[in-house]
Design an enzyme around this catalytic site. Structure first.
Site, PDB file in Angstrom:
ATOM      1  N   TYR A  11      76.095 108.510 124.506  1.00 29.84           N
ATOM      2  CA  TYR A  11      75.287 109.164 123.528  1.00 29.84           C
ATOM      3  C   TYR A  11      75.817 108.275 122.210  1.00 29.84           C
ATOM      4  CZ  TYR A  11      73.833 112.582 120.004  1.00 29.84           C
ATOM      5  OH  TYR A  11      73.420 113.275 119.057  1.00 29.84           O
ATOM      6  N   LYS A  15      73.065 105.992 119.435  1.00 27.29           N
ATOM      7  CA  LYS A  15      72.950 106.258 117.912  1.00 27.29           C
ATOM      8  C   LYS A  15      73.339 105.218 117.114  1.00 27.29           C
ATOM      9  CE  LYS A  15      71.619 110.514 118.961  1.00 27.29           C
ATOM     10  NZ  LYS A  15      70.212 110.664 118.748  1.00 27.29           N
TER      11      LYS A  15
END
Length: 139
Positions: A11, A15
């Site tokens: 994750y 980002k």
């Protein structure tokens, strides 16, 4: 995309990739009169954390070496969400601010709490110095 978080490797990598992509596009787009802005929210009250936690219990299989660390981390994250998470409406307000600014900044943090975290890592939490530095190489 500014601060890595344990047990959120993929994750966070995604980002950070978005941050890098936008940092690369911002100086070029600005030369064309287009402002690129990142909105960096902190914890947001939603079902996201509970959903991820439930999914990780069924997907992640370890030999137990990480179980205590992961449990402690998840407990701390849940406490943060319970105590300091902001509403989706607050984040929407930050998005509206960026979208309606005459000359939008590169970075917007949606709360004082996340601004403090970002400020510890970045000397210029707005990102304007980075855009200017990269843009200085352009005609």
């Amino acid at each position: 995309g500014v601060v890595g978080q344990p047990f959120n490797d993929a994750y966070c990598a995604s980002k950070f990739a978005v941050e890098g992509l936008m940092e690369s596009l911002a100086p070029v787009a600005r030369r064309l009169g287009i402002f690129v802005s990142l909105v960096e929210p902190g914890a947001v009250k939603s079902e996201f954390v509970a959903t991820v936690s439930e999914a990780s219990d069924t997907v992640i299989e370890t030999d137990g070496a990480y179980d205590a660390m992961r449990a402690a981390y998840e407990k701390a994250v849940m406490q943060t969400y319970d105590e300091a998470a902001q509403s989706s409406a607050q984040v929407a307000g930050t998005i509206l601010e960026a979208a309606t600014a005459e000359a939008p900044m590169f970075r917007y943090q949606s709360s004082d709490a996340i601004r403090a975290i970002v400020s510890k890592k970045l000397v210029d939490p707005t990102g304007e110095a980075g855009v200017a530095m990269s843009g200085a190489r352009l005609p």
